[in-house]
Design an enzyme around this catalytic site. Sequence first.
Site, short mmCIF file in Angstrom:
data_model
loop_
_atom_site.label_atom_id
_atom_site.label_comp_id
_atom_site.label_asym_id
_atom_site.label_seq_id
_atom_site.Cartn_x
_atom_site.Cartn_y
_atom_site.Cartn_z
N ILE A 10 8.17 25.98 42.15
CA ILE A 10 7.06 25.35 41.40
C ILE A 10 7.57 24.72 40.11
CG2 ILE A 10 6.32 27.35 40.03
CD1 ILE A 10 3.41 26.58 40.88
N GLY A 31 9.79 37.21 39.08
CA GLY A 31 9.11 36.28 40.00
C GLY A 31 8.91 34.89 39.43
N VAL A 32 7.73 34.34 39.73
CA VAL A 32 7.48 32.96 39.28
C VAL A 32 7.36 32.90 37.75
CG1 VAL A 32 4.94 33.04 39.54
CG2 VAL A 32 6.15 30.88 39.84
N ASP A 33 6.88 33.99 37.16
CA ASP A 33 6.77 34.08 35.69
C ASP A 33 8.16 33.89 35.06
OD1 ASP A 33 5.20 36.65 33.55
OD2 ASP A 33 5.72 34.57 33.18
N TYR A 120 2.72 42.06 42.69
CA TYR A 120 1.39 42.70 42.68
C TYR A 120 0.88 43.06 44.06
CZ TYR A 120 0.81 42.03 37.61
OH TYR A 120 0.94 42.11 36.24
N1 APR Z 1 8.15 28.91 42.68
C1 APR Z 1 7.04 29.15 43.45
N2 APR Z 1 6.66 30.37 43.85
C2 APR Z 1 7.44 31.41 43.47
C3 APR Z 1 8.60 31.26 42.66
C4 APR Z 1 8.94 29.94 42.27
N3 APR Z 1 10.02 29.69 41.51
N4 APR Z 1 9.14 32.50 42.45
C5 APR Z 1 8.36 33.38 43.11
N5 APR Z 1 7.34 32.74 43.72
C6 APR Z 1 6.26 33.29 44.55
C7 APR Z 1 6.51 34.63 45.19
O1 APR Z 1 7.30 34.47 46.37
C8 APR Z 1 5.07 35.02 45.51
O2 APR Z 1 4.65 34.39 46.71
O3 APR Z 1 5.16 33.52 43.69
C9 APR Z 1 4.27 34.43 44.34
C10 APR Z 1 3.80 35.45 43.31
O4 APR Z 1 4.79 36.47 43.18
P1 APR Z 1 5.18 37.06 41.73
O5 APR Z 1 5.92 36.02 40.98
O6 APR Z 1 5.85 38.37 41.97
O7 APR Z 1 3.80 37.27 40.98
P2 APR Z 1 2.67 38.40 41.19
O8 APR Z 1 2.72 39.03 42.53
O9 APR Z 1 1.40 37.71 40.76
O10 APR Z 1 3.08 39.51 40.13
C11 APR Z 1 2.97 39.20 38.76
O11 APR Z 1 5.23 39.84 38.36
O12 APR Z 1 6.83 38.51 37.52
C12 APR Z 1 5.92 39.46 37.19
O13 APR Z 1 5.38 38.97 34.91
C13 APR Z 1 4.89 38.95 36.24
O14 APR Z 1 4.05 41.14 35.83
C14 APR Z 1 3.79 39.93 36.50
C15 APR Z 1 3.88 40.14 38.01
#
Ligand code: APR
Length: 169
Positions: A10, A31-33, A120
């Site tokens: 993303i 993760g995406v964060d 999550y």
């Molecule tokens: N681009 C697009 N999608 C992504 C990317 C990326 N670069 N990296 C990860 N993802 C996807 C993951 O594969 C998943 O499908 O984003 C989706 C959400 O996953 P997470 O990033 O783990 O987010 P979430 O499940 O909402 O958990 C949030 O994780 O990173 C920490 O700080 C964040 O505490 C919060 C928690």
Amino acid sequence: MSLRVVVGDITGLEVDAIVNAANETLLGGGGVDGAIHRAAGPELLEECRALGGCPTGEARLTRGYRLAARYVIHTVGPVWHGGSRGEAELLAACYASSLRLAEEHGLESVAFPAISTGVYRFPKEAACEIAVESARAWLREKKAPKEIVFCCFSESDGALYRARLNEKG
Ligand code: APR
């Protein structure tokens, strides 16, 4: 108005805003964060610090800094606890809150990751249905954003979203 699916990172999307799946501190994570903060650079964290956090289900807007996207919409998805703690409603609220911010700021294109489906642990199929149905409900009522992109991080997630979008809405 369009809904479309892309598979990839993303942080590279050239849209008005990308949505970040954040946590309530808004101070970054994995993760995406983590990917968004790494790509945006340190000014993003500085702006996030000044926001003082964000409750689950709500969203906050910041600039995108070094990202291709002009803005980042940070939203906090629910942690999955089995489905009996209002997780579905909170996830739907993330999409509605993010789209409301986009509309308020006149943004035309917004890209969502699959919120809550990673760390999550929200079940992917249920989350995909909530994401697509929330976007469809929004676009039935509103004129903006003109383009909603579901950015999936795997081909299998992409297939899930494409199947859902091809169903009659
Ligand atoms: N681009 C697009 N999608 C992504 C990317 C990326 N670069 N990296 C990860 N993802 C996807 C993951 O594969 C998943 O499908 O984003 C989706 C959400 O996953 P997470 O990033 O783990 O987010 P979430 O499940 O909402 O958990 C949030 O994780 O990173 C920490 O700080 C964040 O505490 C919060 C928690």
